[in-house]
Write a protein that holds these residues in place. Structure first.
Motif, short mmCIF file in Angstrom:
data_model
loop_
_atom_site.label_atom_id
_atom_site.label_comp_id
_atom_site.label_asym_id
_atom_site.label_seq_id
_atom_site.Cartn_x
_atom_site.Cartn_y
_atom_site.Cartn_z
N SER A 256 0.85 -1.20 0.00
CA SER A 256 0.00 0.00 0.00
C SER A 256 0.88 1.24 0.00
O SER A 256 1.85 1.34 0.76
CB SER A 256 -0.91 -0.01 1.24
OG SER A 256 -1.64 1.20 1.32
N THR A 260 -3.57 3.67 -2.78
CA THR A 260 -3.92 2.49 -3.56
C THR A 260 -3.08 1.30 -3.12
O THR A 260 -2.00 1.46 -2.54
CB THR A 260 -3.70 2.73 -5.06
OG1 THR A 260 -2.32 3.06 -5.28
CG2 THR A 260 -4.58 3.86 -5.58
N ASP A 261 -3.61 0.12 -3.38
CA ASP A 261 -2.87 -1.12 -3.12
C ASP A 261 -2.45 -1.73 -4.44
O ASP A 261 -3.24 -1.79 -5.39
CB ASP A 261 -3.74 -2.12 -2.35
CG ASP A 261 -4.03 -1.64 -0.94
OD1 ASP A 261 -3.33 -0.72 -0.47
OD2 ASP A 261 -4.96 -2.18 -0.31
#
Length: 608
Positions: A256, A260-261
């Motif tokens: 992460s 966002t991941d």
């Protein structure tokens, strides 16, 4: 017709649905396997680059530790002169080896000499006894350690070695190796590469934002071990938001960045000697995007195929006309194929003629090379003609004197003395015959195969030919042949020509100088025989060293050489499978080095 259109439509819909629900996973697995293979390849290259870079320096600390000036320094660390000498020496070595820093410490951890002694961040006076590489080396072991420098704040890999004097460890020498260049090569590209230490802390990465982040929880034990060695000085250590898992049977890692991941496919390898883990990450989003693109492309293709099928069904009435057109097109194609075949046949004929011409040219070239070698030998004989004339005139004059004396002695009845004069005249004639025989053998064109040749015999015959030139130059040749010298793979006459050319050049180089010594040395080295011819002349200038074996290149005056001798010698030795090089001796003069393969036991063909 409507019935056929309906069946075709149902078939197209079934194919589209099968592609959507069955083709997606298949395409994903295919691209995933390809990506995993790419990650493994990138991983192997990264590990090989790191290991290769570190192995260049692994043995150097132990070698430098044996230097006399380093041993004297650790025995008398307070001697300012010894410190100055060691500082200059370490700086020169550091510049030569392109390492980061080299420094010497006494057993209390104090640095007494360093390659950066004159820099703003000098290590001299610093104490690094807390470093594991010092502690291991102080106990007599070769040590390795990666850390962020507490003085220079530069990352590096440290190699440590004990300095032993008469069996006692009196100090430690350390090489610090910069690995920033390898790290810079990891920037950009489709993959992300990073290296973590045994505590899971990233210390090398092509992504600067991950530097000094931990992919494992920073437990108090791990932090304590890291701080005890001050591996990362005062750098801020933090945990990287990581979730481990699997993706289609492969290890994955989700990281992460705050908003966002991103999921990555992971390939890892251990570097046991360094205690590192090298990781290669490839974004799985690329795999999914490729799979979607493939499905879309297949669907578009199917749509086009369906449209094409519909057009064919609607235009069935014009099928016969199209078939006729295809038949005509086929006839036209066959006609063009025949024309093209004829063209290719003509081209092949021309190519065969060119090949024959090239073979003839190569044959002429080989003949020209053989004639050039012969011309070089005859030119060498021509240059030695004056000295050879003197060599023949002396025994002729002596023979005439002995003959006249013999006549007088016979007239006086002194038969024994006259017989002694006759024996001397016979010896002089044998001497002239021996010189003539060697010159005749040397001048003829060799028609020899490569085989086992005795270097001792070739050198002996060579001395017969060059003896007159050496006397004319007032030069002295010393020959030293190693014991149990093996035979060499060569041709006797051509090898003799090489030695004549090189020794004659040496005589030219020393003529008129104070030191007119020339030496010829032969020795066996690792399955090869090395012949060294050294003179004490002016040597070979660096500006002409690369051209000295070129045809017609000469440094002699007009009329004193064709510039072919060394070129011919170079090509002869090359034909033997050996090498001919030249360099300057440290004390002055040129050294020509001939390397030849030792003849195998079954090499029984004659050299002549």
């Amino acid at each position: 017709m409507p019935h056929r259109v309906l069946i075709a439509s149902i078939v197209c819909i079934a194919v589209v649905l099968s592609v959507i629900f069955g083709g997606g996973p298949i395409a994903s697995r295919s691209y995933l396997e390809e990506t995993a293979a790419q990650a493994q390849t990138t991983l192997r290259l990264a590990v090989a680059a790191l290991e290769g870079h570190l192995k260049r320096y692994e043995a150097l600390p132990a070698l430098i530790a044996d230097q006399e000036n380093i041993e004297e320094l650790v025995q008398r660390p307070g001697d300012e002169h010894l410190r100055a000498v060691a500082n200059a020496y370490l700086k020169d070595i550091n510049g030569l080896l392109t390492s980061s820093d080299i420094y010497v410490m006494t057993m209390d951890g104090n640095t007494v000499a360093a390659s950066n002694h004159d820099g703003p961040l000098s290590f001299v006076g610093e104490n690094f006894s807390y470093r594991p590489y010092f502690q291991d080396a102080a106990q007599g072991r070769q040590s390795r350690f990666y850390a962020l420098g507490t003085t220079s704040l530069k990352r590096g890999y440290y190699f440590g070695s004990p300095i032993e004097v008469r069996g006692e460890i009196l100090g430690v020498i350390v090489f610090k190796v910069d690995i920033d260049a390898i790290e810079r090569s990891w920037s950009g590209g489709d993959s992300r590469i990073f290296v973590s230490d045994p505590e899971g802390i990233i210390f090398m990465t092509g992504s600067p934002e991950w530097l000094y982040s931990a992919i494992e929880p920073l437990t108090p034990e791990r932090l304590a071990r890291t701080e005890a060695s001050r591996r990362y000085a005062d750098a801020w250590l933090r945990e990287l938001p990581v979730r481990r898992g699997t993706y289609a049977g492969h290890d994955s890692m989700t990281i992460s960045d705050g908003t966002t991941d991103r999921e990555y496919l992971v390939a890892s390898a251990q570097m046991a000697d360094a205690g590192w883990t090298v990781n290669v990450l490839i974004d799985t989003g690329t795999v999914r995007a490729q799979a979607k693109t493939t499905i879309i492309a297949i669907l578009l293709f199917l749509c086009l195929a369906g449209l094409f099928l519909a057009i064919i069904l609607q235009r069935r009435a014009s099928l016969n006309e199209r078939m006729q057109m295809q038949a005509e097109a086929k006839e036209e194609l066959e006609r063009r194929v025949e024309e093209r075949t004829a063209d290719l046949a003509r081209v092949n004929s021309r190519i065969e003629k060119e090949i024959a011409e090239r073979r003839l040219t190569e044959k002429r070239l080989r003949q020209t090379q053989a004639d050039l070698i012969q011309a070089g030998k005859l030119a060498g004989l021509g240059q030695m003609s004056a000295a050879l004339s003197h060599e023949f005139n002396q025994p002729l004059a002596a023979a005439k004197t002995y003959a006249e004396s013999a006549a007088v002695l016979i007239a006086r009845g002194r038969i024994d003395e006259a017989s002694d004069n006759v024996r001397r005249i016979s010896a002089l004639i044998d001497r002239m015959a021996s010189i003539s025989r060697h010159l005749r053998n040397f001048a003829r064109k060799p028609k020899e195969k490569l085989g086992a040749v005795s270097l001792d015999e070739v050198v002996r015959d060579t001395l017969e030919i060059v003896d007159a030139r050496l006397k004319a130059a007032d030069a002295e040749l010393t020959v030293t042949l190693g014991t149990e010298l093996p035979q060499v793979r060569a041709g006797a006459v051509r090898l003799q020509q090489v030695l004549v050319n090189i020794i004659t050049n040496a005589a030219d180089a020393v003529e008129g100088l104070e030191n007119r010594q020339i030496s010829l040395t032969a020795m066996a080295e690792a399955g090869r025989v090395v012949v060294l011819v050294r003179d004490h002349g002016p040597g070979v200038a660096a500006a002409i060293r690369e051209r000295i074996f070129d045809p017609f290149f000469t440094t002699k005056g007009v009329g004193k050489g064709l510039g072919l001798g060394l070129s011919i010698s170079y090509n002869i030795v090359k034909d033997f499978g050996g090498s001919l090089t030249v360099c300057n001796a440290a004390e002055g003069g040129a050294v020509f080095r001939i390397e030849l393969d030792a003849a195998s036991e079954n090499a029984l063909e004659a050299a002549e």
